[in-house]
Enzyme design. Structure first.
Site, PDB file in Angstrom:
ATOM      1  N   HIS A  58      -3.991 -35.223   9.568  1.00 43.93           N
ATOM      2  CA  HIS A  58      -4.908 -34.223  10.115  1.00 43.93           C
ATOM      3  C   HIS A  58      -4.380 -33.642  11.414  1.00 43.93           C
ATOM      4  O   HIS A  58      -4.555 -32.472  11.711  1.00 43.93           O
ATOM      5  CB  HIS A  58      -6.287 -34.847  10.324  1.00 43.93           C
ATOM      6  N   ASN A 104       0.308 -25.131  -3.748  1.00 45.92           N
ATOM      7  CA  ASN A 104       0.727 -26.488  -3.348  1.00 45.92           C
ATOM      8  C   ASN A 104       0.321 -27.490  -4.414  1.00 45.92           C
ATOM      9  O   ASN A 104       1.112 -28.322  -4.837  1.00 45.92           O
ATOM     10  CB  ASN A 104       0.079 -26.896  -2.015  1.00 45.92           C
ATOM     11  N   ASP A 105      -0.930 -27.399  -4.826  1.00 42.65           N
ATOM     12  CA  ASP A 105      -1.392 -28.324  -5.853  1.00 42.65           C
ATOM     13  C   ASP A 105      -0.841 -27.938  -7.216  1.00 42.65           C
ATOM     14  O   ASP A 105      -0.389 -28.795  -7.975  1.00 42.65           O
ATOM     15  CB  ASP A 105      -2.930 -28.350  -5.884  1.00 42.65           C
ATOM     16  N   ARG A 140     -10.023 -23.010   4.992  1.00 44.79           N
ATOM     17  CA  ARG A 140     -10.196 -24.407   4.555  1.00 44.79           C
ATOM     18  C   ARG A 140     -11.336 -25.041   5.349  1.00 44.79           C
ATOM     19  O   ARG A 140     -11.153 -25.407   6.510  1.00 44.79           O
ATOM     20  CB  ARG A 140      -8.918 -25.198   4.819  1.00 44.79           C
ATOM     21  N   CYS A 176      -2.277 -18.544  -2.520  1.00 44.20           N
ATOM     22  CA  CYS A 176      -2.474 -18.979  -1.130  1.00 44.20           C
ATOM     23  C   CYS A 176      -1.804 -20.311  -0.782  1.00 44.20           C
ATOM     24  O   CYS A 176      -2.138 -20.926   0.209  1.00 44.20           O
ATOM     25  CB  CYS A 176      -3.969 -19.052  -0.800  1.00 44.20           C
TER      26      CYS A 176
END
Ligand code: PEP
Ligand code: MG
Length: 747
Positions: free
Chosen positions: A364, A629-630, A471, A677
């Site tokens: 984080h 990304n995923d 996000r 994105c």
């Protein structure tokens, strides 16, 4: 001699003599000579020698009693070489009655050591940092007793502390003052960018000056009192902690703070002549040395706990809090072992750069550093031990390099690089308000990704047309407890205010996998990335999602609103999400709150399955955003968090590009607006190729908009598409080589 043994009083006497040596006005070499003399005398050995590191891998004989004088500053060995090198390398004691027969022995003729049979070497180390080796040798073949080993270790520790305090500075290259030499540390890139500034230690080091004490009773009492107040403070923290993970850590602290073994070892050190502080530090050093070698994550965590606890105890004993009176430099580069996202946010944009000894790319803190666009290097080994407040430091986030106290050549080269980056920024600023139109006339929309209020000023500064991905989980991650609806509504309202009518795609909470809320019970899942995450959590525990949707509706206060659901793998998940939105709207209406004049509800395409959803899905969804990304990690079955595989497959791999192109085609046919994105949208070459295959909207980090637009405006996307097609038809695994070749020709 064997019967001389070094008992408690003997050891205390030796320590007292060491302290007196320290207090005398003397040059560094004279002090070292005296220490070897005192130690040999007190231990009853013919030889005592001090070897110190000359550089990271070379040890040098710096002082000796008993070996040949001429060998001092001449005899050197590499880490791991000979018995001395072995002690240094392993950080462990070597105690042998027959040195020449021991594993690794190397004969150094210039020292005249061949006549000595017994050898005892102990590492000189401070808080996990290796400084050298202290050796005693004698003719009689015998192993040293555990008391003698202990006594020599204590001397080594005092030596380490004295070295830290600069007691041996003066003569000889090996005796240069510590923390003054330039150091280059290689870490890992956390956030790109280069920064120059001065060190600001997140947790300033405790300085122990009274190493030796005469009155063990008094020192024991001081230690006991400090431990008691430590226990009280841990109990207080525990009483107010609600988060189970934090509680678990504090429970472990409490256990250590009451640990009889820890206490007993420190009391023994005190009885041998150490002050309460140095007793704590000695145990801390041992824990650090073990930490460096412990492979087991559980053990590592416990040793880390012990380390934290020792720091707290040292602060109590020395009265040195985090407040040292030092003033934060005007250009602070934060140096810390690790830092939480909340603490990092408190420093905010004041920081020029961040260097962490630990941390991870997906942590984080890294997310926050990225949001604040502060260059970040992680895994910079040893930086917290080596850096001092105020040291000159240069951080190269692109390469993961840290130059501590850099020399002039490095400073020059680094500043050149920064100047080049500044020039590029100027170039980007000049096209900030120009729409992104490629050389062939294709209009490409460039949005930015955001997650914090701190990101919003970039909306203007970067020239982004809107926020393609907001996000929302960051607001949940940086808190210690679940935020309230009113808090969220106020925050989202501020985001919309700051966006001044530009579109903001709010993504509902995307937790699970790498994003674990500190106040939610972690799920012990074998494969969290494939587990209970994102929309799956949202639909199974709809309370949080409902609260968030309400907060968004309230924040909009009648203005247009765009929301998207993360990680939709099949049609019914989207429908269920949309039904929640409809319910939230109906509820708000009933309560008499204004309803947004226009609402769009979209989905993130992050699993290959959604690309093959029924046509009806593409018709119902208001827009789609590819979470590259995923999507990429599932497409190639390569964990995005796993350093070994995450860069293994190229985004420009023809299979992946063809797959994305298929999504573009379906969306075009059905008229579903599509954007991309993931991180790749912000990489200029990847962005070009995505645009060339028909992705018209890209959302990226604000800092990437300039470079992407600058390149895009010079490239004919239609011609590039032919290059991609030809490469693909020609059987290329990745179109990258062909694309690069084509771009080079354009220059
Ligand atoms: C993605 O997966 O590409 C994405 C944008 O979402 P996140 O990185 O937050 O998972
Ligand atoms: Mg994602």
């Amino acid at each position: 001699m064997p019967d001389r043994g070094v008992g408690e009083s003997e050891s205390r006497k030796l320590l007292r003599r060491l302290r007196d040596t320290m207090a005398e006005e003397a040059a560094g070499q004279a002090r070292l000579d005296k220490i070897t003399h005192l130690t040999a005398d007190s231990m009853g050995t013919e030889v005592c020698s001090i070897y110190l590191f000359r550089d990271e891998v070379t040890l040098e004989l710096c002082a000796t009693e008993g070996l040949k004088e001429a060998a001092v500053h001449q005899t050197r060995m590499k880490l791991g070489e000979g018995l001395v090198g072995r002690v240094a390398k392993a950080g462990k004691v070597v105690n042998t009655a027959d040195a020449p027969a021991a594993r690794g022995f190397r004969y150094m003729p210039e020292t005249g050591e061949e006549i000595y049979s017994s050898f005892l070497g102990v590492p000189i180390q401070r808080l996990g940092e290796k400084l050298g080796v202290l050796v005693v040798q004698s003719r009689t073949a015998r192993e040293f007793t555990s008391d003698e080993v202990y006594a020599l270790e204590v001397v080594a520790m005092v030596l380490a502390e004295m070295a830290e305090l600069g007691a041996f500075v003066g003569e000889g290259a090996a005796l240069a003052a510590r923390h003054t030499e330039p150091r280059l540390m290689r870490g890992t890139m956390g956030q790109e960018g280069a920064a120059e500034g001065h060190v600001w230690l997140h947790e300033p080091r405790v300085v122990v000056t009274n190493l030796v004490a005469d009155d063990p009773t008094k020192e024991r009492a001081r230690l006991e009192e400090a431990v008691q107040s430590l226990q009280v403070s841990v109990d207080d923290l525990l009483a107010s902690a609600v988060d189970p993970e934090q509680r678990a850590v504090l429970e472990a602290y409490r256990m250590f703070a009451a640990s009889k073994g820890w206490m007993r070892r420190m009391e023994e050190d005190i009885d041998r002549g150490l002050s309460a502080e140095s007793a704590v530090e000695k145990q801390q050093s041992l824990a650090r040395a073990r930490l460096a070698q412990a492979p087991d994550p559980y053990l590592r965590e416990r040793l880390q706990d012990l380390d934290d606890l020792s720091n707290r105890l040292l602060r109590i004993l020395t009265g040195q809090g985090n407040e040292t009176g030092a003033e934060m430099p005007a250009d602070p580069i934060l140096v810390a072992r690790n830092i939480g996202p909340g603490e990092l946010l408190e420093y905010g944009r004041a920081l020029k750069g961040i260097v962490l000894e630990e941390g991870s790319v997906g942590s984080h803190a890294a997310i926050v550093a990225r949001a604040l666009a502060i260059p970040l290097v992680i895994h910079a080994g040893g930086v917290t031990t080596e850096a001092l407040n105020g040291d000159h430091i240069m951080v190269d986030g692109d390469q993961g390099l840290v130059h501590l106290r850099p020399d002039d050549t490095v400073v020059g080269a680094f500043r050149d690089k920064m100047a080049m980056q500044a020039k590029a920024l100027e170039r980007y600023a000049s096209i900030r308000d120009t729409p992104c139109v490629a050389a062939c006339g294709t209009r490409v929309h460039l949005n930015m990704n955001a997650g914090l209020m701190a990101d919003l000023p970039s909306l203007e500064g970067s020239g982004a047309e809107g926020v393609g991905l907001f996000r929302t989980e960051l607001q949940f991650l940086v808190r210690n407890q679940m935020p309230k609806r009113t808090e969220l509504a106020a925050l989202y309202a501020r985001v919309l205010d700051a966006a001044k009518g530009k579109r903001v795609n709010f993504r509902t909470l995307d937790i699970g996998s790498d994003k674990v809320l500190p106040y939610m019970k972690p799920n012990d899942e074998p494969n969290p990335a494939l587990g209970w995450r994102a929309i799956r959590v949202g639909l199974d525990r709809p309370g949080v999602m409902r609260m968030q949707l309400q907060a968004l509706l309230r924040a909009a206060d009648g203005r247009p609103l765009t929301v998207m659901f993360p990680f939709i793998a099949q049609f019914d998940e989207f429908r269920a999400g949309r039904a929640e939105m409809d319910k939230a709207i109906a509820r708000e209406r009933r309560l008499g709150h204004p309803i947004p004049e226009h609402i769009e509800v979209g989905a993130m395409l992050e699993t290959p399955s959604l690309a093959y959803a029924p046509r009806k899905f593409f018709e119902e969804v208001d827009f789609l955003s590819i979470g590259g990304n995923d999507l990429k990690q599932f497409f190639f079955a390569a964990d995005r968090e796993n350093e070994r595989v995450r860069r293994r497959y190229d985004t420009l791999n023809t299979s992946f590009l063809t797959f994305v192109e298929g999504i573009v085609t379906r969306c075009r046919e059905i008229g579903t607006p599509l954007s991309f994105c993931g991180e790749d949208a912000g990489r200029p070459i990847e962005a070009l190729c995505l645009a060339a295959i028909g992705v018209e909207t890209l959302s990226m980090r604000p800092a990437s908009i300039g470079p992407v637009k600058h390149l895009m405006m010079r490239v004919d996307l239609k011609a590039l598409k032919s290059v991609i097609d030809d490469a693909r038809d020609g059987g290329a695994q990745s179109v990258r080589p062909a694309v690069m070749e084509h771009l080079r020709e354009l220059d």
